[in-house]
Design an enzyme around this catalytic site. Sequence first.
Site, PDB file in Angstrom:
ATOM      1  N   LYS A  38       0.827  -1.218   0.000  1.00  0.00           N
ATOM      2  CA  LYS A  38       0.000   0.000   0.000  1.00  0.00           C
ATOM      3  C   LYS A  38       0.861   1.268   0.000  1.00  0.00           C
ATOM      4  O   LYS A  38       2.069   1.198   0.108  1.00  0.00           O
ATOM      5  CB  LYS A  38      -0.955  -0.023   1.193  1.00  0.00           C
ATOM      6  CG  LYS A  38      -1.715  -1.336   1.368  1.00  0.00           C
ATOM      7  CD  LYS A  38      -2.471  -1.818   0.134  1.00  0.00           C
ATOM      8  CE  LYS A  38      -3.296  -3.065   0.483  1.00  0.00           C
ATOM      9  NZ  LYS A  38      -3.934  -3.690  -0.673  1.00  0.00           N
TER      10      LYS A  38
HETATM   11  C1  LIG Z   1      -4.953  -4.849   0.022  1.00  0.00           C
HETATM   12  C2  LIG Z   1      -6.427  -4.760  -0.095  1.00  0.00           C
HETATM   13  C3  LIG Z   1      -7.277  -5.366   0.839  1.00  0.00           C
HETATM   14  C4  LIG Z   1      -6.797  -6.268   1.923  1.00  0.00           C
HETATM   15  O1  LIG Z   1      -5.867  -5.699   2.783  1.00  0.00           O
HETATM   16  P1  LIG Z   1      -4.874  -6.650   3.606  1.00  0.00           P
HETATM   17  O2  LIG Z   1      -4.201  -5.698   4.533  1.00  0.00           O
HETATM   18  O3  LIG Z   1      -3.936  -7.240   2.592  1.00  0.00           O
HETATM   19  O4  LIG Z   1      -5.678  -7.673   4.297  1.00  0.00           O
HETATM   20  C5  LIG Z   1      -8.631  -5.179   0.704  1.00  0.00           C
HETATM   21  N1  LIG Z   1      -9.141  -4.450  -0.292  1.00  0.00           N
HETATM   22  C6  LIG Z   1      -8.367  -3.862  -1.211  1.00  0.00           C
HETATM   23  C7  LIG Z   1      -9.006  -3.050  -2.291  1.00  0.00           C
HETATM   24  C8  LIG Z   1      -6.973  -4.009  -1.171  1.00  0.00           C
HETATM   25  O5  LIG Z   1      -6.207  -3.446  -2.105  1.00  0.00           O
END
Ligand SMILES: *Cc1c(COP(=O)(O)O)cnc(C)c1O
Length: 417
Positions: free
Chosen positions: A207
């Site tokens: 992220k």
């Molecule tokens: C990364 C992501 C998630 C999940 O997040 P995690 O921290 O990996 O569990 C959910 N929704 C979207 C759109 C994402 O990009």
Amino acid sequence: MTDGQDLAVDGGPAVRTGPPLPSAMSADGRRIGAEEEAAVLRVLRSGMLSGVWGPEVPALAREFAEQVGSGHAVACSSGTAALHLAVAAVDPEPGDEIIVPPISDIGSVAPVLAQNAVPVFADVDPVTGCLDPDRVAELVSPRTRAIVVVHLFGKAADVTRLRALADANGVMLIEDCAQAYLTPVSAGSALAGTAGHLGCFSLQQHKHVTAGDGGLVVTDDAGLAERMRRFADKGWPRETGERAYLHFALNYRMTELVAAVAREQLRKLPDVVTARRRHAARLTAQLADLPGATLPADAGDHSYWYYPLLIDGLDEPGLQRYAAALTSEGVPAVPGYLRRPLYAEPVLREPRTYGMSGYPLRGSTEYSDGLCPVAESLVYRRLVVLPCNENFTDADVDDVAAAVRKVHTRLATGGAA
Ligand SMILES: *Cc1c(COP(=O)(O)O)cnc(C)c1O
């Protein structure tokens, strides 16, 4: 230049000859430095590593709520956990429906199954890949309890219309902001995460900012926030001091080490997003004349988790080849973002959520091919995801542009030289 040269995938010289582009998977594509190091040491030396009693997790929640412009924030262990907290706060009855997007991480959908609700997939906008409010409106039923909307790649979904639709039908709007930090929902307006009833964020490695894993949910509703805090903490009402378990809940707690790193990362977030916007604008300027390509829609409401490029006139092998050719030129590119829309994944087609029962899903034909034709065209034939990183130099961006131009000129039928 690259005119007349073979594609690198066919043995020609690659556009990018220097080191790999900075990425979220290595130190050169992250902003992790002395501040994070000091934060980790501060926690270790305190002897208190649990967010239940330490100061870092509550401080992170306060600071993040303020940064996003929301009344409350609840910290947890991942973005998926954040979405589970949100769905649990909605508290659906078994068999109730929650409308979800077909193009997202499975973390947008798995919590719906975990709470015994039925994911109902609505098709998406052909340019942004975000939920199309018209398709959502067609699917709202008396059993609908919530809508989960993803701001895909950092571009704001049409949450103004979705919120109005949610309010008109007495259902909750959950914003999945895992890819959309500091994204205004329209130019100059409030941030993604505050348009719905609940906004979910992730601190996972890929992220905008990261603590390895971690999640945050924002809401203006104190009751929902309290319910989510307890859902992350076994149903335990810490504020009363008594050992009680008030409702079904799991342990999704964030630790002090994660919170301390997250606090430092979130201080750097405005600079990260500003840099990504600058790189994306430079790339868009260089690719603006590319025939048969659609560049990201940006009305000042994009934070560029990635840079999504849409190509006309390719079939499925053509899209695969286009992305593979870019990767060979030194620009890692992902065809379609997903291998297939989420409803085509085994987790929904061959559900083993609760033994062999198939529960909570209603039958094997519910998620057949063709369910969301726009999403299928994006994933299989039109979408190529390009990297965008805050630590790019202008020369890095120019390499991305040159690679796209070289590959596009040779492989996009809509843009054949
Ligand atoms: C990364 C992501 C998630 C999940 O997040 P995690 O921290 O990996 O569990 C959910 N929704 C979207 C759109 C994402 O990009």
